[in-house]
Design an enzyme around this catalytic site. Structure first.
Site, mmCIF file in Angstrom:
data_model
loop_
_atom_site.group_PDB
_atom_site.id
_atom_site.type_symbol
_atom_site.label_atom_id
_atom_site.label_comp_id
_atom_site.label_asym_id
_atom_site.label_seq_id
_atom_site.Cartn_x
_atom_site.Cartn_y
_atom_site.Cartn_z
ATOM 1 N N ARG A 1 28.773 38.155 27.130
ATOM 2 C CA ARG A 1 29.844 37.174 26.922
ATOM 3 C C ARG A 1 29.689 36.049 27.929
ATOM 4 O O ARG A 1 29.737 36.262 29.139
ATOM 5 C CB ARG A 1 31.219 37.826 27.036
ATOM 6 C CG ARG A 1 32.350 36.820 26.802
ATOM 7 C CD ARG A 1 33.673 37.439 26.395
ATOM 8 N NE ARG A 1 34.282 38.245 27.434
ATOM 9 C CZ ARG A 1 35.527 38.732 27.370
ATOM 10 N NH1 ARG A 1 36.276 38.483 26.307
ATOM 11 N NH2 ARG A 1 36.014 39.469 28.347
ATOM 12 N N GLU B 1 40.822 34.292 19.443
ATOM 13 C CA GLU B 1 41.860 34.575 20.430
ATOM 14 C C GLU B 1 42.657 33.337 20.810
ATOM 15 O O GLU B 1 43.522 33.390 21.688
ATOM 16 C CB GLU B 1 41.231 35.185 21.687
ATOM 17 C CG GLU B 1 40.187 34.304 22.345
ATOM 18 C CD GLU B 1 39.484 34.953 23.523
ATOM 19 O OE1 GLU B 1 39.859 36.073 23.883
ATOM 20 O OE2 GLU B 1 38.559 34.337 24.067
ATOM 21 N N ASP C 1 45.049 37.348 24.847
ATOM 22 C CA ASP C 1 44.808 35.917 24.982
ATOM 23 C C ASP C 1 45.501 35.153 23.855
ATOM 24 O O ASP C 1 46.044 34.061 24.066
ATOM 25 C CB ASP C 1 43.308 35.618 24.970
ATOM 26 C CG ASP C 1 42.765 35.322 26.363
ATOM 27 O OD1 ASP C 1 43.424 34.582 27.109
ATOM 28 O OD2 ASP C 1 41.689 35.842 26.703
#
Length: 713
Positions: A332, A422, A450
């Site tokens: 990520r 998100e 989030d």
């Protein structure tokens, strides 16, 4: 003062230059001159567009704020609101139907549903644990957690509990691998005859579930089975303490568990400068080269952990069968917002960290592409890209990776993209976000935390939000979760990419997870996040019970269950007659989570922590959970539900609680009674300045305060 070296139009921290030139580049066939030339051009070309995208976020937010302010005294007009969002370009028109054409995708992404781990890449031990969590002991999962309804006993081995573990495991085997005319509970002998597995002379009801074995066919050491794409290994050893008491000599049941794992450079780490980034990149390099090791002391002995090898068996036809010994690893990257002082562009500005991650993590992954039997067997690199707002930001990420591939000499679309659903503007334009990277998309997922933080920030001026537990009960969240799956299926992700669900945040509550998290595969998601390797092993049971691809087929046949209009329902508090005690508890609960997380982030550089809540339940806290708590208090402050004095009292009270919870940590610096430390000030910034933070993100405050602390030492 950090030392910088000039590399084309970039000023690069010397330690990062040394890492790239001495460790990352050798073995990739990319020469340093070409790397720095291409990287310099990429950074300087991308910066204006990146900056413009961020300015557009703020401009759109200002328009939404103004719309709500003008109508604050009137009831919310949902139709007018949706029309306004279309008018300002927040909602874009949905185009014609299409399907993604992502190619060269590994089975773990496309064809094998299962648990997914997310771990901080800066912690080598955690990263290795996650990679090695491809396989886990079901016996250990049952015995060492509350999965069977009670906590594990202290002291030595409890034979009664052990017997219950074995019985529970055999119930699973009967459900997933039933035998003709008998049960695994009664079985005394497992053996292979003429390529078939027999148990007390009886075959499996579905003989095709037998995959292979090790040892002698008449008395195998290990037998591997497969159900819904996931493997299960039966381990036989009559010299083992468990196997010696078992009538069949079964010593363990090994579950294929974490099929994939995200190595995180974002929410679960605290990387604020070159020193931190080199740690992250170096661990990713070790994973991609396959040589990462970590030694640590355990019980007075030095333990060295490394990546597990693949597993080899003899198949029913006598040929060799090889199964992966490690989770497929994704990395990520950071989103589009943050910059990092590790590199300065030609104007002397910090570079956008997402561009830096794209270039360097992809460079490092070339080491994997050049070796056999590594992470990807299909020549792909998997990058998860978080915190993107709408299709134009996804398209920007796609162009960045196209340029990275060009610089590094990789075929276009080598990098596969994970789009995290998100942020609200991504949720309501998800189909067009997928279209913007339709040849790269290998992953979409929902992230309630989030997503809720962005929900609050986007609609900050609309009014007070419900208490956090009640936000989850509103219509928007179900629509958001369902729409993500529905659109993923419409866009052809089934059999080509992952459709994921979010984290189980209570790592000590495995019985509750077993009861509740089965809803994720039932929803059509072919992966879902778990907080530990043990949780991955237990969550794998759900994928044996649920055939995800069958669920997806039925869902696709039924069409969309949710639409944007419902997703846009703002979860405001319809009932606001809270008692003072209810308001105090809500604020204190938020404050405790913020402080428990921030104090370790700022003081120790720990990006992900297990923080006890007010009921002393350990919760996994990262920047997403911190964002939601800070934005919630900021919203109540803004609308006068609580005042600054109430909030400061709660922060100070909870600082004492957090100090007590961390009393046994020798590295911990108490916040009370002075309340003047950098960490406490960071928590105050997140709350009292929360309304003005970009998209409500915590990163700008956390990075600034962590850098302040590092500079003071």
């Amino acid at each position: 003062m950090a030392e910088f070296l000039q590399k084309n139009d970039l000023q690069v921290a010397a330690e990062l230059v040394r890492f790239i030139e001495d460790r990352a580049l050798p073995g990739t066939d990319v020469d340093p001159a070409s790397f720095w030339s291409g990287f310099s051009q990429l950074v300087n070309d991308a910066a204006p567009e990146n900056r413009a995208l961020l300015e557009n976020r703020e401009a759109i937010q200002a328009q939404i704020d103004a719309w709500h302010k003008e109508r604050r005294s009137a009831p919310h007009d949902h139709e007018a609101y949706c029309a306004f969002l279309r008018e300002i370009g927040y909602l874009v028109p949905e185009g014609d139907s299409f399907e993604i054409d992502t190619a060269n995708v590994d089975d773990e992404i496309a064809r094998v549903p299962g648990p997914q781990l997310v771990v901080p890449i800066t912690n080598a031990r955690y990263a290795l644990n996650a990679a090695n969590a491809r396989w886990g002991s079901l016996y250990d999962g049952f015995y060492g957690t509350d999965a069977m309804g009670s906590a594990p006993p202290k002291g030595g081995y409890d034979q009664g509990r052990g017997a219950r573990v074995v019985a529970r495991a055999r119930v699973f085997l009967d459900e997933a691998f039933p035998i003709e005319k008998t049960s695994h509970a009664d079985a005394r002998r497992y053996y292979v005859h003429n390529g078939a597995l027999l148990i007390d002379d009886q075959p499996l009801i579905d003989p095709a579930k037998f995959v292979g074995y090790t040892g002698h066919p008449k008395a195998p050491d290990r037998i591997v089975l497969r159900n819904n794409g996931l493997h299960v290994e039966l381990v036989f050893d009559r010299t083992h303490p468990i196997g010696s008491r078992d009538q069949a000599g079964l010593a363990d049941v090994q579950m294929e568990s974490a099929v994939s794992a995200i190595m995180d450079c974002e929410d679960s780490v605290a990387c604020v400068d070159a020193e931190d980034k080199v740690v992250a990149y170096d661990n990713w390099l070790g994973l991609m080269k396959g040589d990462l090791q970590e030694s640590f002391d355990k019980g007075g002995k030095t333990i060295t952990r490394a990546l597990n090898p693949d597993r080899a068996y003899t198949g029913p036809d006598g040929l060799k069968v090889t199964l992966k010994g490690r989770a497929l690893m994704l990395v990520r990257n950071v989103g589009h917002l943050m910059t990092n002082p590790a590199i300065l562009d030609k104007a002397g500005n910090e570079v956008f960290e997402g561009v830096m991650d794209a270039m360097i993590t992809t460079l490092i992954a070339i080491h994997d592409l050049k070796r056999d039997g590594g992470n990807s067997l299909h020549g792909s690199v998997y990058v998860v890209k978080p915190k993107m707002h709408g299709p134009e930001e996804v398209a920007f990420a796609d162009r960045i990776f196209t340029k990275v591939e060009e610089i590094l000499g990789l075929p276009q679309n080598t990098v596969k993209l994970g789009i995290m659903d998100e942020e609200r503007r991504t949720s309501v334009n998800l189909k067009e976000c997928i279209r913007a990277a339709k040849s790269r998309v290998a992953f979409i997922n929902t992230g309630f935390l989030d997503r809720t933080g962005d929900e609050i920030h986007t609609s900050m001026e609309a009014g007070p939000f419900s208490r956090k537990d009640f936000i989850k009960r509103k219509a928007w969240i179900g629509a958001y979760e369902n729409q993500n799956v529905d659109i993923g299926l419409e866009c052809g992700l089934s059999g080509k990419a992952q459709i994921g669900k979010g984290m189980w945040a209570m790592p000590d509550m495995m019985a509750a997870m077993l009861e509740q998290k089965i809803e994720h595969p039932k929803s059509g998601a072919n992966c879902a996040w778990v907080p530990s390797p043990t949780a991955a092993t237990l969550h794998s049971l759900h994928y044996h019970k649920v055939d995800v691809f069958a669920v997806q087929k039925q869902l696709k046949k039924g069409g969309r269950r949710a639409y944007v209009d419902t997703v846009l329902n703002i979860p405001l508090a319809e009932y606001q007659k809270w008692t003072d005690a209810q308001k105090q508890r809500e604020v204190e609960n938020n404050a405790q989570g913020i402080l428990g997380y921030v104090v370790r982030w700022v003081d120790q550089g720990v990006g992900c922590s297990k923080v006890p809540d007010m009921n002393n339940v350990g919760l996994m806290e990262d920047r997403a959970t911190c964002r939601i708590s800070a934005q919630h208090i900021a919203n109540w402050l803004h609308h006068g539900v609580v005042d600054a004095q109430n909030v400061m009292q709660a922060l100070r009270k909870m600082a004492e609680v957090v100090d007590g919870q961390n009393a046994g940590d020798p590295l911990y610096h108490p916040m009370a009674p002075g309340y003047d430390g950098i960490a406490f000030q960071a928590a105050c910034d997140l709350v009292f300045k929360g309304r003005t933070q970009p998209s409500g993100y915590t990163e700008p405050v956390l990075h600034a305060r962590r850098l302040e602390l590092k500079a003071s030492h």
